[in-house]
Write a protein that holds these residues in place. Structure first.
Motif, PDB file in Angstrom:
ATOM      1  N   GLU A 216      10.843 -19.827   0.371  1.00 28.44           N
ATOM      2  CA  GLU A 216      10.530 -20.431  -0.989  1.00 28.44           C
ATOM      3  C   GLU A 216       9.052 -20.158  -1.329  1.00 28.44           C
ATOM      4  O   GLU A 216       8.450 -21.252  -1.808  1.00 28.44           O
ATOM      5  CB  GLU A 216      11.085 -21.913  -0.939  1.00 28.44           C
ATOM      6  N   LYS A 217       8.778 -19.024  -0.989  1.00 28.77           N
ATOM      7  CA  LYS A 217       7.200 -18.835  -1.431  1.00 28.77           C
ATOM      8  C   LYS A 217       7.039 -17.503  -2.042  1.00 28.77           C
ATOM      9  O   LYS A 217       8.000 -16.662  -1.840  1.00 28.77           O
ATOM     10  CB  LYS A 217       6.110 -18.790  -0.621  1.00 28.77           C
ATOM     11  N   PRO A 218       6.333 -17.295  -3.058  1.00 29.96           N
ATOM     12  CA  PRO A 218       6.153 -16.112  -4.041  1.00 29.96           C
ATOM     13  C   PRO A 218       6.095 -14.798  -3.032  1.00 29.96           C
ATOM     14  O   PRO A 218       5.076 -14.968  -2.080  1.00 29.96           O
ATOM     15  CB  PRO A 218       4.797 -16.337  -4.816  1.00 29.96           C
ATOM     16  N   GLU A 219       6.453 -13.647  -3.160  1.00 29.87           N
ATOM     17  CA  GLU A 219       6.674 -12.563  -2.590  1.00 29.87           C
ATOM     18  C   GLU A 219       5.818 -11.733  -3.334  1.00 29.87           C
ATOM     19  O   GLU A 219       5.750 -10.681  -4.010  1.00 29.87           O
ATOM     20  CB  GLU A 219       7.910 -11.912  -2.283  1.00 29.87           C
ATOM     21  N   LEU A 220       4.228 -12.076  -2.961  1.00 32.37           N
ATOM     22  CA  LEU A 220       3.208 -11.211  -3.785  1.00 32.37           C
ATOM     23  C   LEU A 220       2.073 -10.942  -2.874  1.00 32.37           C
ATOM     24  O   LEU A 220       1.591 -11.892  -1.984  1.00 32.37           O
ATOM     25  CB  LEU A 220       2.607 -12.064  -4.865  1.00 32.37           C
ATOM     26  N   THR A 221       1.584  -9.737  -3.020  1.00 33.60           N
ATOM     27  CA  THR A 221       0.528  -9.219  -2.157  1.00 33.60           C
ATOM     28  C   THR A 221      -0.737 -10.109  -1.825  1.00 33.60           C
ATOM     29  O   THR A 221      -1.072 -10.697  -0.704  1.00 33.60           O
ATOM     30  CB  THR A 221       0.128  -7.776  -2.121  1.00 33.60           C
ATOM     31  N   PRO A 222      -1.277 -10.532  -3.034  1.00 29.72           N
ATOM     32  CA  PRO A 222      -2.475 -11.493  -3.212  1.00 29.72           C
ATOM     33  C   PRO A 222      -2.243 -12.736  -2.426  1.00 29.72           C
ATOM     34  O   PRO A 222      -3.036 -13.324  -1.784  1.00 29.72           O
ATOM     35  CB  PRO A 222      -2.759 -11.577  -4.660  1.00 29.72           C
TER      36      PRO A 222
ATOM     37  N   VAL B   2       0.670  -1.269   0.027  1.00 31.25           N
ATOM     38  CA  VAL B   2      -0.134   0.016  -0.152  1.00 31.25           C
ATOM     39  C   VAL B   2       0.835   1.440   0.064  1.00 31.25           C
ATOM     40  O   VAL B   2       0.714   2.260  -0.898  1.00 31.25           O
ATOM     41  CB  VAL B   2      -1.020   0.081   1.179  1.00 31.25           C
ATOM     42  N   ASN B   3       1.887   1.353   0.801  1.00 31.98           N
ATOM     43  CA  ASN B   3       2.536   2.402   1.043  1.00 31.98           C
ATOM     44  C   ASN B   3       3.779   2.789   0.008  1.00 31.98           C
ATOM     45  O   ASN B   3       4.110   3.680  -0.218  1.00 31.98           O
ATOM     46  CB  ASN B   3       3.087   2.602   2.490  1.00 31.98           C
ATOM     47  N   VAL B   4       4.442   1.666  -0.056  1.00 30.52           N
ATOM     48  CA  VAL B   4       6.000   1.830  -1.066  1.00 30.52           C
ATOM     49  C   VAL B   4       6.190   0.772  -1.870  1.00 30.52           C
ATOM     50  O   VAL B   4       7.155   0.328  -2.224  1.00 30.52           O
ATOM     51  CB  VAL B   4       7.136   1.986   0.020  1.00 30.52           C
ATOM     52  N   GLY B   5       4.829   0.194  -2.412  1.00 29.57           N
ATOM     53  CA  GLY B   5       4.990  -0.806  -3.337  1.00 29.57           C
ATOM     54  C   GLY B   5       3.996  -0.939  -4.354  1.00 29.57           C
ATOM     55  O   GLY B   5       3.941   0.277  -5.322  1.00 29.57           O
ATOM     56  N   CYS B   6       3.139  -1.813  -4.421  1.00 29.64           N
ATOM     57  CA  CYS B   6       2.026  -2.050  -5.778  1.00 29.64           C
ATOM     58  C   CYS B   6       1.281  -0.663  -5.818  1.00 29.64           C
ATOM     59  O   CYS B   6       1.395  -0.579  -7.135  1.00 29.64           O
ATOM     60  CB  CYS B   6       1.396  -3.133  -5.294  1.00 29.64           C
ATOM     61  N   ILE B   7       0.874  -0.279  -4.724  1.00 27.81           N
ATOM     62  CA  ILE B   7      -0.074   0.825  -5.217  1.00 27.81           C
ATOM     63  C   ILE B   7       0.550   2.086  -5.528  1.00 27.81           C
ATOM     64  O   ILE B   7       0.184   2.455  -6.985  1.00 27.81           O
ATOM     65  CB  ILE B   7      -0.784   1.356  -3.837  1.00 27.81           C
ATOM     66  N   PRO B   8       1.608   2.445  -5.131  1.00 23.77           N
ATOM     67  CA  PRO B   8       2.299   3.813  -5.776  1.00 23.77           C
ATOM     68  C   PRO B   8       2.879   3.506  -6.886  1.00 23.77           C
ATOM     69  O   PRO B   8       2.892   4.363  -8.031  1.00 23.77           O
ATOM     70  CB  PRO B   8       3.015   4.481  -4.631  1.00 23.77           C
ATOM     71  N   LYS B   9       3.440   2.243  -7.330  1.00 20.43           N
ATOM     72  CA  LYS B   9       4.201   1.820  -8.584  1.00 20.43           C
ATOM     73  C   LYS B   9       3.321   1.820  -9.588  1.00 20.43           C
ATOM     74  O   LYS B   9       3.480   2.601 -10.375  1.00 20.43           O
ATOM     75  CB  LYS B   9       4.658   0.495  -8.036  1.00 20.43           C
ATOM     76  N   LYS B  10       2.205   1.170  -9.438  1.00 20.53           N
ATOM     77  CA  LYS B  10       1.161   1.118 -10.296  1.00 20.53           C
ATOM     78  C   LYS B  10       0.697   2.423 -10.829  1.00 20.53           C
ATOM     79  O   LYS B  10       0.219   2.845 -11.969  1.00 20.53           O
ATOM     80  CB  LYS B  10      -0.032   0.393 -10.168  1.00 20.53           C
ATOM     81  N   LEU B  11       0.606   3.628  -9.659  1.00 18.19           N
ATOM     82  CA  LEU B  11      -0.019   4.993 -10.140  1.00 18.19           C
ATOM     83  C   LEU B  11       0.984   5.585 -11.060  1.00 18.19           C
ATOM     84  O   LEU B  11       0.690   6.559 -11.721  1.00 18.19           O
ATOM     85  CB  LEU B  11      -0.448   5.509  -8.978  1.00 18.19           C
TER      86      LEU B  11
ATOM     87  N   VAL C  45       3.437 -20.965  16.584  1.00 20.74           N
ATOM     88  CA  VAL C  45       3.916 -19.545  15.847  1.00 20.74           C
ATOM     89  C   VAL C  45       3.921 -20.054  14.373  1.00 20.74           C
ATOM     90  O   VAL C  45       4.402 -20.946  13.717  1.00 20.74           O
ATOM     91  CB  VAL C  45       5.308 -19.173  16.127  1.00 20.74           C
ATOM     92  N   PHE C  46       3.104 -18.940  13.649  1.00 18.70           N
ATOM     93  CA  PHE C  46       2.821 -19.415  12.152  1.00 18.70           C
ATOM     94  C   PHE C  46       3.252 -18.070  11.435  1.00 18.70           C
ATOM     95  O   PHE C  46       3.696 -17.105  12.001  1.00 18.70           O
ATOM     96  CB  PHE C  46       1.370 -19.624  11.933  1.00 18.70           C
ATOM     97  N   ALA C  47       3.546 -18.384  10.007  1.00 16.97           N
ATOM     98  CA  ALA C  47       4.301 -17.066   9.224  1.00 16.97           C
ATOM     99  C   ALA C  47       3.478 -17.147   7.878  1.00 16.97           C
ATOM    100  O   ALA C  47       3.060 -18.146   7.365  1.00 16.97           O
ATOM    101  CB  ALA C  47       5.712 -17.425   9.181  1.00 16.97           C
ATOM    102  N   ILE C  48       3.355 -15.896   7.499  1.00 23.70           N
ATOM    103  CA  ILE C  48       2.730 -15.698   6.052  1.00 23.70           C
ATOM    104  C   ILE C  48       3.449 -14.527   5.296  1.00 23.70           C
ATOM    105  O   ILE C  48       4.180 -13.984   5.998  1.00 23.70           O
ATOM    106  CB  ILE C  48       1.425 -15.352   6.319  1.00 23.70           C
ATOM    107  N   GLY C  49       3.400 -14.664   4.032  1.00 21.94           N
ATOM    108  CA  GLY C  49       3.721 -13.415   3.258  1.00 21.94           C
ATOM    109  C   GLY C  49       5.214 -13.540   2.939  1.00 21.94           C
ATOM    110  O   GLY C  49       5.791 -14.690   2.620  1.00 21.94           O
ATOM    111  N   ASP C  50       6.012 -12.586   2.809  1.00 24.03           N
ATOM    112  CA  ASP C  50       7.152 -12.369   2.234  1.00 24.03           C
ATOM    113  C   ASP C  50       8.170 -13.257   3.230  1.00 24.03           C
ATOM    114  O   ASP C  50       9.375 -13.190   2.882  1.00 24.03           O
ATOM    115  CB  ASP C  50       7.650 -11.160   1.978  1.00 24.03           C
ATOM    116  N   VAL C  51       7.886 -13.249   4.498  1.00 25.38           N
ATOM    117  CA  VAL C  51       8.964 -13.869   5.298  1.00 25.38           C
ATOM    118  C   VAL C  51       8.942 -15.249   5.043  1.00 25.38           C
ATOM    119  O   VAL C  51      10.088 -15.998   5.729  1.00 25.38           O
ATOM    120  CB  VAL C  51       8.672 -13.554   6.966  1.00 25.38           C
ATOM    121  N   LEU C  52       8.105 -16.020   4.448  1.00 27.30           N
ATOM    122  CA  LEU C  52       8.193 -17.346   4.287  1.00 27.30           C
ATOM    123  C   LEU C  52       9.003 -17.787   3.377  1.00 27.30           C
ATOM    124  O   LEU C  52       9.328 -17.072   2.307  1.00 27.30           O
ATOM    125  CB  LEU C  52       6.802 -17.939   3.560  1.00 27.30           C
TER     126      LEU C  52
END
Length: 674
Positions: free
Chosen positions: A515-521, A238-247, A506-513
């Protein structure tokens, strides 16, 4: 009197609609007698229940009158035998020893409906079918004395009387049903779940968990960049990635559109210049509204927002520090790690003093001027693309190859297109130092670098942007103290298929995982599904296969599935067939853009009926095109399915429905006609 008449009308309507009426008729039982029995007993019921809610006496169900359809009168509370102590104890045991208990009847459609609701939520319930129990009538009488409700279903949650079907559905519609079910905690911690990280994944997980009745908090704290840049709730995207980049990409596309417009008959001023400051203000205003919206959403979902830096002090305790330095501790039964990542610096003299990253570029208050992008990632190429489109002198310094991990043919085509449109590439070269020649906004910087063959390079720029990768934010939050294992090569969290770390709670999601895609959706989906598993309402796992993505370079690139090299590696070159074609969007013809810059290909496995395992598209609106076809790959589409699909004309996407040239044929795929 009004309610009595309404009750009679409702009950008679339900009775006449029921199959029981036909059973009565077939059994030669007098219609008038049966109707009289219904009315007579409803009148009695209305008197007994005069102090209860209308929707509990009739609105939830008329199944308490099922006995009437056999012609047998129902005993009222006044005519039934007194409830014995043993029966009361039996009822209390049902209510108090089960999380959800339903007094039901097998013939009641409302009972069936409410059982289905609990089943859909993954909630285990215990049920007593009163019409199958010898004491059923007495239990129903006792429940009426206890709750004022005679009808079924009669539902209790954690010992609390909820009411009937409509009461239960109302709680569900207001997102309160699961909260009542989860209210009886099996621990003494402050929260059921604390999510560390308020990005897309963390927000998704926290809101879903709260919706499912868990007590949740989100810890989110942004450490400012070396240049002092920070931002609000919402994370990188939202702040420094997909949203301002696309705009900003859109701003560049509009610039290209102005050039094209003259060919379409529009009068345009060639001297029109872009206003960087105005664009940044508009984008940051939009981001600010999103930040506020996320805070409001957390409040509405009853998620506690802690704008504090969190660090583990023991397996179930966090020490949090706010921006004023105030410390406190909070505890939780479970934790979700969703900290994301931050851009790397190369570790050379002057990098943090004079260079910036994608964390800074989107809120830069002044025009960047002549800019050097260091790196070959999609972030580097996207930033280079929109900066060039906005009219700046742009150079990209590349250590090895472009877009590592993407399809090599498509990555190289993007580089060639960008070079043809005036972006300078310094290949196989890395920076060694940055020094300031002149301060200013922008100032003037000298960049020293070295080619891989040892040759020196130097040039002057106004702005230097590092886009050489990202580090997972897993350091300095105490993961080592509780035993969470990290990949020593990249600092990412090692996990199982259910995103559980080496520590069970303790569980983890997103870019900290790892070998997983670093993608917002991906993070959003993983967070939502993880929350459901932790709440016990689902066992579904995130499917990380065939995830669509788009690189918003000047020539946009959409992809889903395997690259050509990866497909060959996985299935063998002899089992791979590649269909491909160049094309020119119709919109490019009048403005005389390139004939064959755009490209598409499908990678198919011969032995699997030409199943499509790779989808690649270079051209306008790549995200929209790729998203649409992504579901086809998800469902196992073959080349024949693409061939059977009738395209929309004239569009760029229709090229996927008409491709007949294979790489193995050696025929030229370049455009030859409409």
């Amino acid at each position: 009197m009004f309610y009595l008449i309404l009750e009679i009308k409702c009950a008679v309507w339900f009775w006449m609609k029921s199959a029981a009426l036909f059973r009565l008729i077939k059994g030669n039982q007098p219609f008038i007698s049966a109707t009289y029995t219904v009315v007579r007993n409803l009148r009695l019921c209305s008197v007994v229940n005069s102090g209860s809610k209308f929707n509990r006496s009739i609105g939830n169900s008329v199944c308490s009158q099922v006995e009437l359809l056999t012609g047998q009168p129902v005993r009222s509370a006044g005519t039934m035998a007194p409830v014995t102590g043993g029966l009361t104890e039996r009822i209390d045991d049902y209510i108090n020893k089960n999380t959800v208990f339903i007094f039901s009847k097998t013939t009641c459609p409302f009972c069936t409906e409410v059982k289905a609701l609990f089943s859909s939520l993954g909630v285990e319930v215990q049920v007593l079918e009163l019409d199958q129990d010898e004491q059923g009538a007495d239990i129903q009488n006792a429940l009426e004395q206890k709750t004022g409700q005679r009808t079924v279903p009669n539902i209790f949650i954690n010992g609390e009387h909820i009411g009937g079907a409509s009461d239960t559905k109302k709680l569900h519609a207001e997102d309160q049903l699961l909260a009542k079910i989860r209210a009886k905690k099996g621990h003494n911690y402050d929260y059921d779940i604390i999510v560390i990280g308020g990005g897309s994944g963390g927000l998704s997980a926290s809101k879903e968990a709260a919706k499912l009745g868990l007590k949740v908090a989100v810890c989110d704290f942004v450490k400012p960049t070396p240049k002092g840049t920070s931002w609000g709730l919402g994370g990188t995207c939202v702040n420094v990635g997909c949203i301002p980049k696309k705009l900003m990409h859109q701003a560049a596309l509009l610039g290209e559109g102005i050039k094209d417009a003259s060919e379409y008959g529009w009068g345009t001023d060639p001297a029109t210049k872009h206003d960087w400051a105005k664009m940044v203000t508009g984008i940051q205003d939009h981001i600010g509204s999103l930040n506020w919206g996320y805070r409001v959403s957390l409040r509405e979902k009853a998620v506690t927002y802690l704008n504090e830096y969190a660090e583990f002090v023991d397996p179930h305790t966090l020490k949090t520090v706010n921006k004023k330095g105030k410390e406190k501790t909070v505890t939780s039964d479970k934790f979700i790690l969703a900290m994301g990542g931050r851009p790397k610096y190369p570790g050379i003299p002057g990098d943090k003093e004079f260079g910036i990253t994608s964390d800074d570029i989107f809120s830069l208050p002044h025009a960047p001027g002549k800019t050097l992008l260091v790196g070959a990632s999609y972030i580097a190429l996207e930033c280079a693309g929109f900066l060039k489109g906005l009219g700046y002198d742009v150079t990209v310094m590349v250590r090895s190859i472009l877009l590592r991990g993407f399809d090599r043919q498509c990555a190289d085509a993007i580089g060639n297109y960008m070079e043809a449109h005036g972006i300078n590439f310094i290949r196989e070269c890395v920076p060694t130092a940055i020094e300031e020649l002149e301060p200013g906004t922008p100032g003037k910087l000298k960049v020293s670098a070295k080619y891989t063959d040892g040759t020196d390079y130097s040039d002057e720029f106004n702005t230097v942007v590092f886009a050489i990768g990202r580090d997972a934010c897993t350091n300095n939050i105490g993961l080592d103290k509780i035993g969470v294992q990290l990949n020593p090569k990249n600092g990412k969290v090692i996990h199982d298929t259910a995103e559980k770390t080496s520590v069970d709670h303790v569980f983890a999601i997103g870019d900290v995982l790892d070998e997983k895609p670093e993608l917002t959706p991906v993070a959003i989906q993983a967070g939502k599904l993880l929350a459901r598993r932790l709440a016990g309402t689902s066992s579904a796992l995130t499917d990380y296969v065939n995830v669509c993505t788009t690189v918003f370079t000047p020539l946009e690139y959409g992809t889903c599935g395997l690259s050509e090299d990866d497909a060959i590696k996985q299935f063998g070159e002899q089992d791979i067939e590649v269909y491909h074609a160049n094309f020119q969007p119709l919109e490019w013809t009048v403005s005389h853009r390139e004939n064959n810059a755009c490209y598409c290909k499908l990678i198919c496995v011969k032995s699997q009926n030409e199943k499509v395992v790779g989808f690649h598209y270079l051209g306008p609106n790549a995200g929209e095109v790729t998203q649409g076809f992504g579901i086809a790959l998800k469902m196992g589409a073959t080349k024949a399915h693409f061939d059977d699909l009738i395209g929309i004309h004239p569009t760029t996407a229709e090229n996927f429905t008409t491709m007949d040239i294979t790489k193995s044929s050696g025929n030229d795929p370049t455009l030859t006609g409409c």
